[in-house]
Design an enzyme around this catalytic site. Structure first.
Site, PDB file in Angstrom:
ATOM      1  N   SER A 124     -86.604  11.739  16.958  1.00  0.00           N
ATOM      2  CA  SER A 124     -87.699  12.649  17.279  1.00  0.00           C
ATOM      3  C   SER A 124     -88.294  13.223  16.006  1.00  0.00           C
ATOM      4  O   SER A 124     -87.589  13.414  15.005  1.00  0.00           O
ATOM      5  CB  SER A 124     -87.120  13.786  18.131  1.00  0.00           C
ATOM      6  N   TYR A 149     -80.751  20.766  20.308  1.00  0.00           N
ATOM      7  CA  TYR A 149     -81.312  19.437  20.599  1.00  0.00           C
ATOM      8  C   TYR A 149     -81.744  18.757  19.301  1.00  0.00           C
ATOM      9  O   TYR A 149     -81.370  17.607  19.020  1.00  0.00           O
ATOM     10  CB  TYR A 149     -82.515  19.568  21.547  1.00  0.00           C
ATOM     11  N   LYS A 153     -80.188  15.352  17.228  1.00  0.00           N
ATOM     12  CA  LYS A 153     -80.917  14.142  16.795  1.00  0.00           C
ATOM     13  C   LYS A 153     -80.681  13.889  15.304  1.00  0.00           C
ATOM     14  O   LYS A 153     -80.494  12.750  14.877  1.00  0.00           O
ATOM     15  CB  LYS A 153     -82.416  14.291  17.071  1.00  0.00           C
TER      16      LYS A 153
HETATM   17  P1  NAD Z   1     -85.415  11.171  30.186  1.00  0.00           P
HETATM   18  O1  NAD Z   1     -84.569  12.354  30.474  1.00  0.00           O
HETATM   19  O2  NAD Z   1     -86.462  10.803  31.151  1.00  0.00           O
HETATM   20  O3  NAD Z   1     -84.493   9.903  29.919  1.00  0.00           O
HETATM   21  C1  NAD Z   1     -83.167   9.998  29.441  1.00  0.00           C
HETATM   22  C2  NAD Z   1     -82.291   9.159  30.367  1.00  0.00           C
HETATM   23  O4  NAD Z   1     -80.936   9.235  29.904  1.00  0.00           O
HETATM   24  C3  NAD Z   1     -82.308   9.671  31.815  1.00  0.00           C
HETATM   25  O5  NAD Z   1     -82.558   8.588  32.683  1.00  0.00           O
HETATM   26  C4  NAD Z   1     -80.892  10.233  32.020  1.00  0.00           C
HETATM   27  O6  NAD Z   1     -80.466  10.101  33.360  1.00  0.00           O
HETATM   28  C5  NAD Z   1     -80.096   9.390  31.042  1.00  0.00           C
HETATM   29  N1  NAD Z   1     -78.854  10.025  30.577  1.00  0.00           N
HETATM   30  C6  NAD Z   1     -78.693  11.310  30.142  1.00  0.00           C
HETATM   31  N2  NAD Z   1     -77.401  11.514  29.817  1.00  0.00           N
HETATM   32  C7  NAD Z   1     -76.750  10.346  30.037  1.00  0.00           C
HETATM   33  C8  NAD Z   1     -75.397   9.935  29.888  1.00  0.00           C
HETATM   34  N3  NAD Z   1     -74.444  10.790  29.469  1.00  0.00           N
HETATM   35  N4  NAD Z   1     -75.066   8.656  30.181  1.00  0.00           N
HETATM   36  C9  NAD Z   1     -76.004   7.787  30.636  1.00  0.00           C
HETATM   37  N5  NAD Z   1     -77.302   8.130  30.820  1.00  0.00           N
HETATM   38  C10 NAD Z   1     -77.658   9.391  30.512  1.00  0.00           C
HETATM   39  O7  NAD Z   1     -86.047  11.408  28.731  1.00  0.00           O
HETATM   40  P2  NAD Z   1     -87.182  10.599  27.956  1.00  0.00           P
HETATM   41  O8  NAD Z   1     -88.343  11.490  27.792  1.00  0.00           O
HETATM   42  O9  NAD Z   1     -87.362   9.264  28.544  1.00  0.00           O
HETATM   43  O10 NAD Z   1     -86.485  10.495  26.539  1.00  0.00           O
HETATM   44  C11 NAD Z   1     -85.707   9.361  26.165  1.00  0.00           C
HETATM   45  C12 NAD Z   1     -85.106   9.611  24.796  1.00  0.00           C
HETATM   46  O11 NAD Z   1     -86.168   9.880  23.862  1.00  0.00           O
HETATM   47  C13 NAD Z   1     -84.182  10.818  24.715  1.00  0.00           C
HETATM   48  O12 NAD Z   1     -83.103  10.505  23.869  1.00  0.00           O
HETATM   49  C14 NAD Z   1     -85.050  11.895  24.119  1.00  0.00           C
HETATM   50  O13 NAD Z   1     -84.300  12.847  23.417  1.00  0.00           O
HETATM   51  C15 NAD Z   1     -85.929  11.091  23.175  1.00  0.00           C
HETATM   52  N6  NAD Z   1     -87.210  11.750  22.874  1.00  0.00           N
HETATM   53  C16 NAD Z   1     -88.040  12.114  23.877  1.00  0.00           C
HETATM   54  C17 NAD Z   1     -89.252  12.763  23.588  1.00  0.00           C
HETATM   55  C18 NAD Z   1     -90.185  13.196  24.691  1.00  0.00           C
HETATM   56  O14 NAD Z   1     -91.106  13.974  24.390  1.00  0.00           O
HETATM   57  N7  NAD Z   1     -90.045  12.718  25.905  1.00  0.00           N
HETATM   58  C19 NAD Z   1     -89.592  13.023  22.261  1.00  0.00           C
HETATM   59  C20 NAD Z   1     -88.727  12.619  21.245  1.00  0.00           C
HETATM   60  C21 NAD Z   1     -87.523  11.979  21.575  1.00  0.00           C
HETATM   61  N1  UFG Z   2     -97.510  24.164  25.777  1.00  0.00           N
HETATM   62  C1  UFG Z   2     -98.255  25.094  26.455  1.00  0.00           C
HETATM   63  N2  UFG Z   2     -97.933  25.338  27.758  1.00  0.00           N
HETATM   64  C2  UFG Z   2     -96.926  24.679  28.410  1.00  0.00           C
HETATM   65  C3  UFG Z   2     -96.181  23.725  27.697  1.00  0.00           C
HETATM   66  C4  UFG Z   2     -96.492  23.489  26.375  1.00  0.00           C
HETATM   67  O1  UFG Z   2     -99.165  25.704  25.908  1.00  0.00           O
HETATM   68  O2  UFG Z   2     -96.690  24.967  29.586  1.00  0.00           O
HETATM   69  C5  UFG Z   2     -97.845  23.885  24.376  1.00  0.00           C
HETATM   70  C6  UFG Z   2     -96.704  24.154  23.417  1.00  0.00           C
HETATM   71  O3  UFG Z   2     -96.722  25.502  23.020  1.00  0.00           O
HETATM   72  C7  UFG Z   2     -97.005  23.189  22.301  1.00  0.00           C
HETATM   73  C8  UFG Z   2     -97.714  22.024  22.984  1.00  0.00           C
HETATM   74  O4  UFG Z   2     -98.138  22.520  24.249  1.00  0.00           O
HETATM   75  O5  UFG Z   2     -97.923  23.792  21.448  1.00  0.00           O
HETATM   76  C9  UFG Z   2     -96.801  20.845  23.191  1.00  0.00           C
HETATM   77  O6  UFG Z   2     -95.611  21.297  23.806  1.00  0.00           O
HETATM   78  P1  UFG Z   2     -94.558  20.303  24.457  1.00  0.00           P
HETATM   79  O7  UFG Z   2     -93.467  21.146  25.044  1.00  0.00           O
HETATM   80  O8  UFG Z   2     -95.246  19.342  25.347  1.00  0.00           O
HETATM   81  O9  UFG Z   2     -94.036  19.470  23.212  1.00  0.00           O
HETATM   82  P2  UFG Z   2     -93.322  19.937  21.858  1.00  0.00           P
HETATM   83  O10 UFG Z   2     -94.203  19.542  20.735  1.00  0.00           O
HETATM   84  O11 UFG Z   2     -92.895  21.339  21.925  1.00  0.00           O
HETATM   85  O12 UFG Z   2     -91.981  19.068  21.864  1.00  0.00           O
HETATM   86  C10 UFG Z   2     -91.945  17.676  22.214  1.00  0.00           C
HETATM   87  C11 UFG Z   2     -90.597  17.369  22.849  1.00  0.00           C
HETATM   88  C12 UFG Z   2     -89.497  17.544  21.836  1.00  0.00           C
HETATM   89  C13 UFG Z   2     -89.778  16.707  20.628  1.00  0.00           C
HETATM   90  C14 UFG Z   2     -91.139  17.011  20.065  1.00  0.00           C
HETATM   91  C15 UFG Z   2     -91.470  16.070  18.944  1.00  0.00           C
HETATM   92  O13 UFG Z   2     -90.364  18.238  23.947  1.00  0.00           O
HETATM   93  O14 UFG Z   2     -88.286  17.094  22.405  1.00  0.00           O
HETATM   94  O15 UFG Z   2     -92.143  16.878  21.083  1.00  0.00           O
HETATM   95  O16 UFG Z   2     -91.289  14.761  19.365  1.00  0.00           O
HETATM   96  F1  UFG Z   2     -88.834  16.940  19.687  1.00  0.00           F
END
Ligand code: NAD
Ligand code: UFG
Length: 336
Positions: A124, A149, A153
């Site tokens: 991330s 979190y 990472k």
């Molecule tokens: P998500 O929660 O939709 O997917 C994660 C999956 O992992 C889920 O299906 C969950 O059931 C599974 N899981 C959790 N714990 C587990 C375990 N102990 N064993 C087996 N399966 C397990 O999340 P996502 O948005 O698809 O994110 C996927 C990955 O990308 C995550 O590692 C997350 O940290 C990373 N990531 C996501 C974002 C974002 O904004 N969505 C940003 C940066 C990094």
């Molecule tokens: N925001 C609002 N209202 C809401 C939700 C979010 O104004 O209800 C704003 C936040 O303040 C931020 C922007 O929208 O300014 C984006 O917020 P998100 O929560 O969608 O995303 P973040 O940038 O905070 O974080 C996301 C993931 C993290 C990851 C990061 C970088 O949640 O896990 O992007 O990849 F680490």
């Protein structure tokens, strides 16, 4: 080539499984469904008209992992499984370190036992920490993280680097995602958070579909052009395609980090107006106090992924909005 996709039933995982299958890979999904539904995989199956191997299991369980590696010949692992809610991680640090860090260590041990040495990991942008200059570039060191979190990472990245130093035949790609949004163009799969969404796009989509009254815009007084925070939003299908490009790079040994983002920051108010103009649906909103821990702005320098992986984000902000809305309006209650 067969890929084990941990967390493959989740939001980014399900889109990546779809792209992998369409690119000719065999896939085994391993997921404990703690934050996802089996329906995502059933829908991927219906889009590609192919059965998807699914194993319900926990990455912290060596027996469950071991039996997957013995049953299937696995060539590489894409590791999405983990917990991802920043706020929850502050309340439950032990759980976050257990699943994210502990679970990844168990996965590495299972891979070693099965002689699998290639991995793509979901990292991330948060690993750059709270003081990094923007745009973030991979040559910056990992910075000081502000929640468990983010720290998990950064710890996993370090663990994977150490693994690749100790075992020079290993090849690992650390993909640092910026802000993935959007959905597959079919509208059949998309983001389906449990409970109240933490993230901007799913919250906005639920306001649009009538599940929530209005959006709170966290902070209107940031030092940004319109006072609201700016982020680098990228289409989840572009992100999924980035994983296939990263897999293709794993013939070289070592551990390498790549930013996956568009390189362009977009503010919260610009997001609202892009959604409204693309869909014609009004988003009632109110400027609210800042959310603790938010950075004013950050975005990617995506040059390295472009040069070394041949990847760049192609889909526009309008397409991200259109695809999010197609998914949310066709599935107002997500997979339920
Ligand atoms: P998500 O929660 O939709 O997917 C994660 C999956 O992992 C889920 O299906 C969950 O059931 C599974 N899981 C959790 N714990 C587990 C375990 N102990 N064993 C087996 N399966 C397990 O999340 P996502 O948005 O698809 O994110 C996927 C990955 O990308 C995550 O590692 C997350 O940290 C990373 N990531 C996501 C974002 C974002 O904004 N969505 C940003 C940066 C990094
Ligand atoms: N925001 C609002 N209202 C809401 C939700 C979010 O104004 O209800 C704003 C936040 O303040 C931020 C922007 O929208 O300014 C984006 O917020 P998100 O929560 O969608 O995303 P973040 O940038 O905070 O974080 C996301 C993931 C993290 C990851 C990061 C970088 O949640 O896990 O992007 O990849 F680490």
């Amino acid at each position: 080539m067969r890929i084990l996709v941990t967390g493959g039933a989740g939001y980014i995982g399900s889109h990546t499984v779809l792209v992998l299958l369409q690119s000719g890979y065999d896939v085994v999904v391993f997921d404990n469904l703690c934050n996802s539904s089996r329906k995502s995989i059933e829908r991927v199956s219906s889009i590609v008209e192919r059965q998807v191997n699914f194993v319900e299991g926990d990455i912290r369980n060596p027996e469950e992992l071991g039996s997957v590696f013995s049953k299937y010949h696995i060539d590489a692992v894409i590791h999405f499984a983990g917990l991802k809610a920043v706020g929850e991680s502050v309340q439950k640090p032990a759980e976050y370190y257990d699943v994210n860090v502990g679970g990844t260590a168990k996965l590495l041990l299972a891979m070693q036992k099965a002689n699998v040495s290639r991995m793509v990991f979901s990292s991330s942008a948060t690993v750059y920490g709270v003081e990094a200059p923007t745009p973030y570039v991979e040559s910056l060191p990992r910075g000081s993280t502000s929640n468990p979190y983010a720290t998990s990472k950064a710890m996993i990245e370090k663990m994977l680097e150490d693994q690749s130093i100790a075992h020079p035949d290993w090849s690992i790609a650390l993909l640092r995602y910026f802000n993935p949004i959007g959905a597959h163009e079919s509208g059949l799969i998309g983001e389906d958070p449990l409970g109240i969404p933490n993230n901007l796009m799913p919250f906005m989509a639920q306001v649009a579909v009538g599940r929530r009254d209005r959006l709170a815009v966290f902070g209107g007084d940031y030092p940004t052009p319109d006072g609201t925070c700016r982020r680098d939003y990228l289409h989840v299908m572009d992100l999924a395609e980035g994983h296939v490009k990263a897999l293709e790079s794993l013939y070289k040994s070592g551990c390498c980090a790549y930013n996956l983002g568009t390189g362009s920051p977009v503010s919260v108010l610009e997001m609202i107006s892009a959604f409204e103009s693309e869909t014609g649906v009004k988003i009632p909103y109110k400027i609210a106090p800042r959310r603790e821990g938010d950075l004013a702005e950050f975005w990617a320098d995506p040059l390295k992924a472009n040069q070394l992986l041949g990847w760049s984000a192609k889909r526009s902000l309008n397409q991200m909005m259109a695809d999010t809305w197609r998914w949310q309006s066709q599935n107002p209650d997500g997979y339920n």
